[in-house]
Design a protein around this motif. Structure first.
Motif, PDB file in Angstrom:
ATOM      1  N   PHE A   1       3.350   6.888  19.141  1.00  7.88           N
ATOM      2  CA  PHE A   1       2.574   6.581  17.935  1.00  7.88           C
ATOM      3  C   PHE A   1       2.229   5.102  17.917  1.00  7.88           C
ATOM      4  O   PHE A   1       3.014   4.261  18.365  1.00  7.88           O
ATOM      5  N   THR A   2       1.063   4.796  17.340  1.00  5.50           N
ATOM      6  CA  THR A   2       0.642   3.406  17.205  1.00  5.50           C
ATOM      7  C   THR A   2       0.117   3.177  15.790  1.00  5.50           C
ATOM      8  O   THR A   2      -0.783   3.883  15.332  1.00  5.50           O
ATOM      9  N   ILE A   3       0.691   2.190  15.122  1.00  2.00           N
ATOM     10  CA  ILE A   3       0.234   1.840  13.780  1.00  2.00           C
ATOM     11  C   ILE A   3      -0.705   0.654  13.863  1.00  2.00           C
ATOM     12  O   ILE A   3      -0.514  -0.262  14.680  1.00  2.00           O
ATOM     13  N   SER A   4      -1.743   0.695  13.046  1.00  2.00           N
ATOM     14  CA  SER A   4      -2.665  -0.436  12.968  1.00  2.00           C
ATOM     15  C   SER A   4      -3.135  -0.567  11.519  1.00  2.00           C
ATOM     16  O   SER A   4      -3.020   0.382  10.737  1.00  2.00           O
ATOM     17  N   ARG A   5      -3.620  -1.734  11.182  1.00  2.00           N
ATOM     18  CA  ARG A   5      -4.118  -1.936   9.827  1.00  2.00           C
ATOM     19  C   ARG A   5      -5.322  -2.853   9.858  1.00  2.00           C
ATOM     20  O   ARG A   5      -5.424  -3.749  10.708  1.00  2.00           O
ATOM     21  N   ASP A   6      -6.196  -2.608   8.919  1.00  3.31           N
ATOM     22  CA  ASP A   6      -7.375  -3.446   8.728  1.00  3.31           C
ATOM     23  C   ASP A   6      -7.173  -4.160   7.399  1.00  3.31           C
ATOM     24  O   ASP A   6      -7.330  -3.555   6.334  1.00  3.31           O
ATOM     25  N   ASN A   7      -6.803  -5.418   7.472  1.00  5.86           N
ATOM     26  CA  ASN A   7      -6.471  -6.142   6.250  1.00  5.86           C
ATOM     27  C   ASN A   7      -7.691  -6.324   5.346  1.00  5.86           C
ATOM     28  O   ASN A   7      -7.560  -6.323   4.118  1.00  5.86           O
ATOM     29  N   ALA A   8      -8.844  -6.468   5.940  1.00  2.00           N
ATOM     30  CA  ALA A   8     -10.061  -6.638   5.128  1.00  2.00           C
ATOM     31  C   ALA A   8     -10.371  -5.369   4.349  1.00  2.00           C
ATOM     32  O   ALA A   8     -10.792  -5.417   3.191  1.00  2.00           O
ATOM     33  N   LYS A   9     -10.150  -4.225   4.984  1.00  2.00           N
ATOM     34  CA  LYS A   9     -10.413  -2.941   4.324  1.00  2.00           C
ATOM     35  C   LYS A   9      -9.194  -2.417   3.577  1.00  2.00           C
ATOM     36  O   LYS A   9      -9.277  -1.394   2.904  1.00  2.00           O
ATOM     37  N   LYS A  10      -8.060  -3.094   3.719  1.00  2.00           N
ATOM     38  CA  LYS A  10      -6.815  -2.673   3.062  1.00  2.00           C
ATOM     39  C   LYS A  10      -6.498  -1.222   3.432  1.00  2.00           C
ATOM     40  O   LYS A  10      -6.178  -0.387   2.572  1.00  2.00           O
ATOM     41  N   THR A  11      -6.585  -0.941   4.701  1.00  2.26           N
ATOM     42  CA  THR A  11      -6.391   0.401   5.236  1.00  2.26           C
ATOM     43  C   THR A  11      -5.392   0.352   6.378  1.00  2.26           C
ATOM     44  O   THR A  11      -5.359  -0.623   7.135  1.00  2.26           O
ATOM     45  N   VAL A  12      -4.599   1.414   6.489  1.00  2.52           N
ATOM     46  CA  VAL A  12      -3.646   1.519   7.579  1.00  2.52           C
ATOM     47  C   VAL A  12      -3.881   2.834   8.314  1.00  2.52           C
ATOM     48  O   VAL A  12      -4.288   3.833   7.709  1.00  2.52           O
ATOM     49  N   TYR A  13      -3.638   2.805   9.610  1.00  2.00           N
ATOM     50  CA  TYR A  13      -3.881   3.972  10.460  1.00  2.00           C
ATOM     51  C   TYR A  13      -2.614   4.304  11.252  1.00  2.00           C
ATOM     52  O   TYR A  13      -1.774   3.429  11.501  1.00  2.00           O
ATOM     53  N   LEU A  14      -2.531   5.551  11.667  1.00  2.00           N
ATOM     54  CA  LEU A  14      -1.442   5.962  12.550  1.00  2.00           C
ATOM     55  C   LEU A  14      -2.042   6.846  13.637  1.00  2.00           C
ATOM     56  O   LEU A  14      -2.470   7.974  13.354  1.00  2.00           O
TER      57      LEU A  14
ATOM     58  N   GLN B   1       8.352  13.580   5.967  1.00  2.00           N
ATOM     59  CA  GLN B   1       9.430  14.433   5.467  1.00  2.00           C
ATOM     60  C   GLN B   1       9.196  15.848   5.956  1.00  2.00           C
ATOM     61  O   GLN B   1       8.178  16.467   5.627  1.00  2.00           O
ATOM     62  N   ALA B   2      10.140  16.323   6.742  1.00  2.00           N
ATOM     63  CA  ALA B   2      10.095  17.700   7.235  1.00  2.00           C
ATOM     64  C   ALA B   2      10.837  18.596   6.254  1.00  2.00           C
ATOM     65  O   ALA B   2      11.701  18.122   5.497  1.00  2.00           O
ATOM     66  N   PRO B   3      10.557  19.888   6.263  1.00  2.00           N
ATOM     67  CA  PRO B   3      11.242  20.802   5.334  1.00  2.00           C
ATOM     68  C   PRO B   3      12.761  20.719   5.487  1.00  2.00           C
ATOM     69  O   PRO B   3      13.287  20.774   6.597  1.00  2.00           O
ATOM     70  N   GLY B   4      13.435  20.563   4.362  1.00  2.00           N
ATOM     71  CA  GLY B   4      14.888  20.516   4.369  1.00  2.00           C
ATOM     72  C   GLY B   4      15.485  19.207   4.838  1.00  2.00           C
ATOM     73  O   GLY B   4      16.713  19.103   4.970  1.00  2.00           O
ATOM     74  N   LYS B   5      14.635  18.208   5.086  1.00  2.00           N
ATOM     75  CA  LYS B   5      15.141  16.925   5.569  1.00  2.00           C
ATOM     76  C   LYS B   5      14.736  15.806   4.626  1.00  2.00           C
ATOM     77  O   LYS B   5      13.829  15.952   3.809  1.00  2.00           O
ATOM     78  N   GLN B   6      15.414  14.677   4.765  1.00  2.00           N
ATOM     79  CA  GLN B   6      15.076  13.511   3.966  1.00  2.00           C
ATOM     80  C   GLN B   6      13.834  12.816   4.519  1.00  2.00           C
ATOM     81  O   GLN B   6      13.518  12.936   5.703  1.00  2.00           O
ATOM     82  N   ARG B   7      13.168  12.090   3.634  1.00  2.00           N
ATOM     83  CA  ARG B   7      12.031  11.301   4.066  1.00  2.00           C
ATOM     84  C   ARG B   7      12.533  10.209   5.009  1.00  2.00           C
ATOM     85  O   ARG B   7      13.550   9.564   4.737  1.00  2.00           O
ATOM     86  N   GLU B   8      11.800   9.997   6.114  1.00  2.00           N
ATOM     87  CA  GLU B   8      12.219   9.021   7.101  1.00  2.00           C
ATOM     88  C   GLU B   8      11.060   8.116   7.496  1.00  2.00           C
ATOM     89  O   GLU B   8       9.889   8.505   7.447  1.00  2.00           O
ATOM     90  N   LEU B   9      11.420   6.921   7.904  1.00  2.00           N
ATOM     91  CA  LEU B   9      10.419   5.963   8.356  1.00  2.00           C
ATOM     92  C   LEU B   9       9.807   6.429   9.664  1.00  2.00           C
ATOM     93  O   LEU B   9      10.517   6.907  10.554  1.00  2.00           O
ATOM     94  N   VAL B  10       8.490   6.264   9.782  1.00  2.00           N
ATOM     95  CA  VAL B  10       7.791   6.501  11.034  1.00  2.00           C
ATOM     96  C   VAL B  10       7.396   5.164  11.655  1.00  2.00           C
ATOM     97  O   VAL B  10       7.768   4.849  12.780  1.00  2.00           O
ATOM     98  N   ALA B  11       6.638   4.384  10.896  1.00  2.00           N
ATOM     99  CA  ALA B  11       6.185   3.080  11.399  1.00  2.00           C
ATOM    100  C   ALA B  11       5.713   2.232  10.233  1.00  2.00           C
ATOM    101  O   ALA B  11       5.165   2.752   9.252  1.00  2.00           O
ATOM    102  N   THR B  12       5.929   0.918  10.350  1.00  2.00           N
ATOM    103  CA  THR B  12       5.404  -0.025   9.372  1.00  2.00           C
ATOM    104  C   THR B  12       4.818  -1.228  10.091  1.00  2.00           C
ATOM    105  O   THR B  12       5.158  -1.500  11.250  1.00  2.00           O
TER     106      THR B  12
END
Length: 121
Positions: free
Chosen positions: A67-80, A39-50
Motif C-alpha cells: 500500500f502507498t499513501i499520498s496526499r495533496d495538501n492543496a486539495k486537502k485530499t488523501v489517497y491510498l 475495520q474487519a468484521p468482528g475486529k477492532q479498527r486498526e491503523l493502515v497508513a498515515t
C-alpha cells in the motif's frame, strides 16, 4: 462543518489493486495528519497508513510494500493505493484527519463514513 468523504472501494480479486480517495470539505485551517484505518468484521479498527503534513509516513506491517499513501495538501485530499490485495485486506476503510478548524482552535480527530473493500475471487 468539516466532512471527510471516501470513494473508491469495491470488490477486487486477490492480487488486484484499488485506489481509495478521501476529500475534505468545510472550514479547515490546518491538516496535521491524514490517513486510513480499517475495520474487519468482528475486529477492532486498526491503523493502515498515515502521512503528516511534512511527509512522514507510517504503515501497518501487514501492508508495507503493498500500500502507498499520498496526499495533496492543496486539495486537502488523501489517497491510498492498494496493490497485491489479499482476502485479509477485506474491511471497511475509514479516512482519518487530525486537523484544526481555525488558528486558535484545538486539534481534533475527524472520520469519514467508511468505504467497503472486499477482496475475493
Amino acid at each position: 462543518q468539516v466532512q471527510l468523504v471516501e470513494s473508491g472501494g469495491g470488490l477486487v480479486q486477490p492480487g488486484g489493486s484499488l485506489t481509495l480517495s478521501c476529500a475534505t470539505s468545510g472550514s479547515i485551517f490546518r491538516l496535521y495528519v491524514m490517513g486510513w484505518y480499517r475495520q474487519a468484521p468482528g475486529k477492532q479498527r486498526e491503523l493502515v497508513a498515515t502521512k503528516t503534513r511534512f511527509g512522514i509516513t507510517n504503515y501497518a506491517d501487514s501492508v508495507k510494500g503493498r500500500f502507498t499513501i499520498s496526499r495533496d495538501n492543496a486539495k486537502k485530499t488523501v489517497y491510498l493505493q492498494m496493490d497485491s490485495l489479499r482476502p485479509e485486506d477485506t474491511a471497511v476503510y475509514y479516512c482519518y484527519a487530525d486537523l484544526s478548524v481555525d488558528e486558535l482552535g484545538a486539534r481534533g480527530d475527524y472520520w469519514g463514513q467508511g468505504t467497503q473493500v472486499t477482496v475475493s475471487s
